[in-house]
Design a protein around this motif. Structure first.
Motif, PDB file in Angstrom:
ATOM      1  N   LEU B 267       0.846  -1.179   0.000  1.00  0.00           N
ATOM      2  CA  LEU B 267       0.000   0.000   0.000  1.00  0.00           C
ATOM      3  C   LEU B 267       0.890   1.241   0.000  1.00  0.00           C
ATOM      4  O   LEU B 267       2.100   1.135   0.204  1.00  0.00           O
ATOM      5  N   ASP B 268       0.288   2.401  -0.225  1.00  0.00           N
ATOM      6  CA  ASP B 268       1.064   3.636  -0.277  1.00  0.00           C
ATOM      7  C   ASP B 268       1.716   3.921   1.084  1.00  0.00           C
ATOM      8  O   ASP B 268       1.056   4.309   2.040  1.00  0.00           O
ATOM      9  N   LYS B 269       3.057   3.730   1.132  1.00  0.00           N
ATOM     10  CA  LYS B 269       3.749   3.802   2.420  1.00  0.00           C
ATOM     11  C   LYS B 269       3.739   5.197   3.019  1.00  0.00           C
ATOM     12  O   LYS B 269       3.657   5.360   4.233  1.00  0.00           O
ATOM     13  N   SER B 270       3.839   6.227   2.154  1.00  0.00           N
ATOM     14  CA  SER B 270       3.935   7.583   2.711  1.00  0.00           C
ATOM     15  C   SER B 270       2.624   7.980   3.402  1.00  0.00           C
ATOM     16  O   SER B 270       2.637   8.624   4.450  1.00  0.00           O
ATOM     17  N   ILE B 271       1.501   7.569   2.814  1.00  0.00           N
ATOM     18  CA  ILE B 271       0.215   7.868   3.449  1.00  0.00           C
ATOM     19  C   ILE B 271       0.120   7.158   4.794  1.00  0.00           C
ATOM     20  O   ILE B 271      -0.248   7.760   5.807  1.00  0.00           O
ATOM     21  N   LEU B 272       0.499   5.881   4.808  1.00  0.00           N
ATOM     22  CA  LEU B 272       0.417   5.110   6.051  1.00  0.00           C
ATOM     23  C   LEU B 272       1.302   5.722   7.129  1.00  0.00           C
ATOM     24  O   LEU B 272       0.899   5.844   8.286  1.00  0.00           O
ATOM     25  N   GLN B 273       2.520   6.137   6.731  1.00  0.00           N
ATOM     26  CA  GLN B 273       3.442   6.735   7.693  1.00  0.00           C
ATOM     27  C   GLN B 273       2.859   8.015   8.280  1.00  0.00           C
ATOM     28  O   GLN B 273       2.834   8.208   9.499  1.00  0.00           O
ATOM     29  N   GLU B 274       2.336   8.870   7.395  1.00  0.00           N
ATOM     30  CA  GLU B 274       1.827  10.158   7.850  1.00  0.00           C
ATOM     31  C   GLU B 274       0.620   9.956   8.777  1.00  0.00           C
ATOM     32  O   GLU B 274       0.531  10.584   9.836  1.00  0.00           O
ATOM     33  N   ALA B 275      -0.276   9.068   8.366  1.00  0.00           N
ATOM     34  CA  ALA B 275      -1.478   8.827   9.174  1.00  0.00           C
ATOM     35  C   ALA B 275      -1.105   8.228  10.521  1.00  0.00           C
ATOM     36  O   ALA B 275      -1.657   8.593  11.559  1.00  0.00           O
ATOM     37  N   ALA B 315      -7.223  16.704  19.495  1.00  0.00           N
ATOM     38  CA  ALA B 315      -7.101  15.290  19.112  1.00  0.00           C
ATOM     39  C   ALA B 315      -8.033  14.966  17.955  1.00  0.00           C
ATOM     40  O   ALA B 315      -7.673  14.248  17.026  1.00  0.00           O
ATOM     41  N   SER B 316      -9.237  15.536  17.982  1.00  0.00           N
ATOM     42  CA  SER B 316     -10.207  15.228  16.931  1.00  0.00           C
ATOM     43  C   SER B 316      -9.721  15.733  15.572  1.00  0.00           C
ATOM     44  O   SER B 316      -9.967  15.110  14.546  1.00  0.00           O
ATOM     45  N   PHE B 317      -8.981  16.863  15.566  1.00  0.00           N
ATOM     46  CA  PHE B 317      -8.482  17.366  14.279  1.00  0.00           C
ATOM     47  C   PHE B 317      -7.387  16.480  13.703  1.00  0.00           C
ATOM     48  O   PHE B 317      -7.339  16.247  12.502  1.00  0.00           O
ATOM     49  N   TYR B 318      -6.520  15.953  14.589  1.00  0.00           N
ATOM     50  CA  TYR B 318      -5.503  15.015  14.105  1.00  0.00           C
ATOM     51  C   TYR B 318      -6.170  13.809  13.461  1.00  0.00           C
ATOM     52  O   TYR B 318      -5.750  13.326  12.415  1.00  0.00           O
ATOM     53  N   GLU B 319      -7.220  13.333  14.110  1.00  0.00           N
ATOM     54  CA  GLU B 319      -7.858  12.116  13.596  1.00  0.00           C
ATOM     55  C   GLU B 319      -8.601  12.381  12.296  1.00  0.00           C
ATOM     56  O   GLU B 319      -8.642  11.533  11.414  1.00  0.00           O
ATOM     57  N   GLN B 320      -9.172  13.590  12.203  1.00  0.00           N
ATOM     58  CA  GLN B 320      -9.852  13.951  10.961  1.00  0.00           C
ATOM     59  C   GLN B 320      -8.847  13.971   9.804  1.00  0.00           C
ATOM     60  O   GLN B 320      -9.097  13.399   8.741  1.00  0.00           O
ATOM     61  N   GLU B 321      -7.706  14.604  10.057  1.00  0.00           N
ATOM     62  CA  GLU B 321      -6.683  14.702   9.031  1.00  0.00           C
ATOM     63  C   GLU B 321      -6.222  13.299   8.604  1.00  0.00           C
ATOM     64  O   GLU B 321      -6.117  13.005   7.415  1.00  0.00           O
ATOM     65  N   ALA B 322      -5.984  12.449   9.608  1.00  0.00           N
ATOM     66  CA  ALA B 322      -5.526  11.095   9.321  1.00  0.00           C
ATOM     67  C   ALA B 322      -6.571  10.319   8.526  1.00  0.00           C
ATOM     68  O   ALA B 322      -6.251   9.643   7.543  1.00  0.00           O
ATOM     69  N   ALA B 323      -7.832  10.451   8.914  1.00  0.00           N
ATOM     70  CA  ALA B 323      -8.893   9.709   8.240  1.00  0.00           C
ATOM     71  C   ALA B 323      -9.044  10.175   6.797  1.00  0.00           C
ATOM     72  O   ALA B 323      -9.239   9.370   5.883  1.00  0.00           O
ATOM     73  N   LEU B 324      -8.928  11.506   6.581  1.00  0.00           N
ATOM     74  CA  LEU B 324      -9.036  12.031   5.219  1.00  0.00           C
ATOM     75  C   LEU B 324      -7.914  11.493   4.342  1.00  0.00           C
ATOM     76  O   LEU B 324      -8.118  11.176   3.169  1.00  0.00           O
ATOM     77  N   LEU B 325      -6.712  11.380   4.931  1.00  0.00           N
ATOM     78  CA  LEU B 325      -5.576  10.822   4.205  1.00  0.00           C
ATOM     79  C   LEU B 325      -5.829   9.365   3.837  1.00  0.00           C
ATOM     80  O   LEU B 325      -5.634   8.945   2.698  1.00  0.00           O
ATOM     81  N   LEU B 326      -6.270   8.600   4.833  1.00  0.00           N
ATOM     82  CA  LEU B 326      -6.422   7.154   4.643  1.00  0.00           C
ATOM     83  C   LEU B 326      -7.530   6.813   3.655  1.00  0.00           C
ATOM     84  O   LEU B 326      -7.500   5.789   2.994  1.00  0.00           O
ATOM     85  N   LYS B 327      -8.497   7.692   3.570  1.00  0.00           N
ATOM     86  CA  LYS B 327      -9.590   7.451   2.633  1.00  0.00           C
ATOM     87  C   LYS B 327      -9.090   7.402   1.193  1.00  0.00           C
ATOM     88  O   LYS B 327      -9.693   6.795   0.321  1.00  0.00           O
TER      89      LYS B 327
END
Lengths: 131, 329
Positions: B267-275, B315-327
């Motif tokens: 899978l895309d490693k950079s996305i996984l790392q960032e998330a 914390a909720s903003f970090y998770e939003q950012e991560a979820a948007l990336l992972l999508k």
């Protein structure tokens, strides 16, 4: 890699046990590490103290003939009304009545026995309740 | 089948039990993988559902989610049994143990005698494994404890038939058939996207929005004459997060570990790392949030609702950012 701290405080509520969580080791890999959190300790103790206070308040109300011993033992077993109702298998409005002294006095042995089993006590502890 | 069984301590009871159970039946799967592939990361704040007069707050999906989903995701055939009769349930369990077949159980913490007294509350969704029986005592592999535990059969039966919210009803489970050619990479991608979508749900009491809902609730708390309630409310949040949620934002770290593990699956490693780093940030923020809650309940005169609420929102903003990336995976 983003670093983070593993709390290494003390937690007396675990009684010598240690729990694990995920942390990052020196080579940047995740692994399970032991931790102890004093925040967790405080939160658990507060919850226990709350039940102890509810017990004390219940004892006062029993003295004033307002509450029944069922209420005291309910808190002693760390239960609330919905939990006790489902353990004895009665509707909660009915159990709520039984928490009052004047309704409690009219209860027969069969129902008292149900409560005694649910609260892990002998039926006599309910009938001849002494503090 | 039990020869490969090895007791291990885990961060979370359900993912830990599933990991040990499947590993001893021949499918090596780590705890983060069991947690991640079933899309178990979540946040739920339900003011209507009360536990000991406090709102339901959970930092992961509902109990039994992992057990129910792992069979779907990996095509494993699971046997899941509930009982009406406690005596029959105990008989069956003894039978499994005598056939040296490893089984998982759902129990209530309150009735398990080997738990420290301070930890025994009416929490009905605790998972453990039964590995042996000597006379009337079962040997238990409990993921919370460092070593194997022993428990009297009557007490265990009581714990299996506890009533109330999430009542286990003697729930027992084990894998019946594990397919030989399991392709994890396809399942992982699907699971990550599903989890990301769940975190971004428009339903206001779950996911990222649920965290903000709780933050708003905290920011509106006023100390005047209900100190006891505020103290209980704040420590209740901490308990749901720490005691049941393993060490601060424990589930966030667990999920971050899963995303790291997922890198090995094309899978895309950079996305996984960032998330993954974003989830660590969120876990850190949640730990600070818990510390703030505890500090305030110790000294209510210094209770600053806005600071605490802001931490949770952070914390909720970090998770939003991560979820948007992972999508986007």
């Amino acid at each position: 890699m983003e670093k983070f701290e593993i709390p290494q405080e003390s937690n007396a509520t675990l009684n010598g046990q240690r729990k694990v969580m995920y942390g990052i080791n020196e080579s940047g890999k995740f692994e399970r590490v032991n931790y102890a959190s004093s925040a967790e300790e405080f939160a658990t103790q507060t919850a226990i103290e709350e039940f102890e206070q509810l017990c004390r308040e219940s004892l006062e109300r029993i003295q004033q003939e307002i509450s029944s011993p069922i209420e005291y033992f309910m808190y002693k077993n760390r239960m609330d009304l919905p939990t006790l109702s489902s353990v004895v298998g009665m509707f909660s409005f009915r159990v709520k009545r039984h928490l009052k002294m004047k309704h409690f006095k009219k209860l027969n042995d069969k129902i008292l026995q149900k409560y005694a089993e649910a609260l892990n006590i002998d039926i006599n502890e309910l009938k001849d309740f002494t503090q | 089948m039990n020869q490969r069984f090895e007791h291990a301590q885990f961060a979370h009871c359900e993912s830990g039990v599933v990991s040990t159970l499947l590993s001893s039946y021949g499918l090596k799967i780590s705890e983060p993988m069991a947690f991640g592939i079933t899309s178990s990361l979540s946040f739920v704040y339900m003011p209507i559902v009360k536990i000991s007069n406090m709102p339901l707050i959970a930092y992961r999906d509902l109990p039994k989610n992992i057990i129910n989903n792992i069979s779907k995701v990996l095509g494993i055939e699971m046997v899941k049994k509930q009982y009406k009769d406690p005596i029959q349930a105990n008989k069956d369990l003894t039978q499994f143990v005598q056939n040296s077949q490893l089984v998982g159980l759902q129990t209530s913490v309150f009735y398990l005698p080997y738990f420290p007294k301070d930890m025994r509350f009416h929490f009905n969704a605790h998972n453990l494994l039964v590995v042996g029986k000597e006379e009337n005592n079962y040997t238990i592999s409990d993921p919370v404890f460092e070593t194997l535990m022993s428990c009297d059969e009557n007490e265990l039966t009581k714990a299996r038939f506890a009533r109330g919210i999430f009542a286990p009803k003697g729930f027992l489970y084990y894998p019946k058939h594990i397919p030989k050619d399991i392709n994890l990479s396809k399942g992982i991608k699907k699971a990550i996207i599903k989890n990301a979508k769940a975190l971004l749900t428009p339903f206001p009491y779950a996911g990222v929005k649920g965290m903000r809902k709780l933050a708003t609730k905290i920011s509106k708390l006023k100390v005047d004459n209900n100190e006891r309630h505020i103290k209980n409310f704040l420590t209740h949040i901490v308990r749901m997060q720490e005691e049941i949620g393993t060490g601060g934002g424990g589930f966030r770290f667990l999920y971050a570990a899963f995303l790291q593990e997922a890198k090995a699956y094309n899978l895309d490693k950079s996305i996984l790392q960032e998330a993954s780093e974003l989830f660590i940030k969120s876990g850190n923020a949640l730990r600070e949030f818990a510390l703030l809650c505890v500090e305030s309940s110790k000294k209510l005169e210094r209770f600053d609702s806005q600071t605490i609420a802001n931490k949770l929102t952070e914390a909720s903003f970090y998770e939003q950012e991560a979820a948007l990336l992972l999508k986007k995976l």
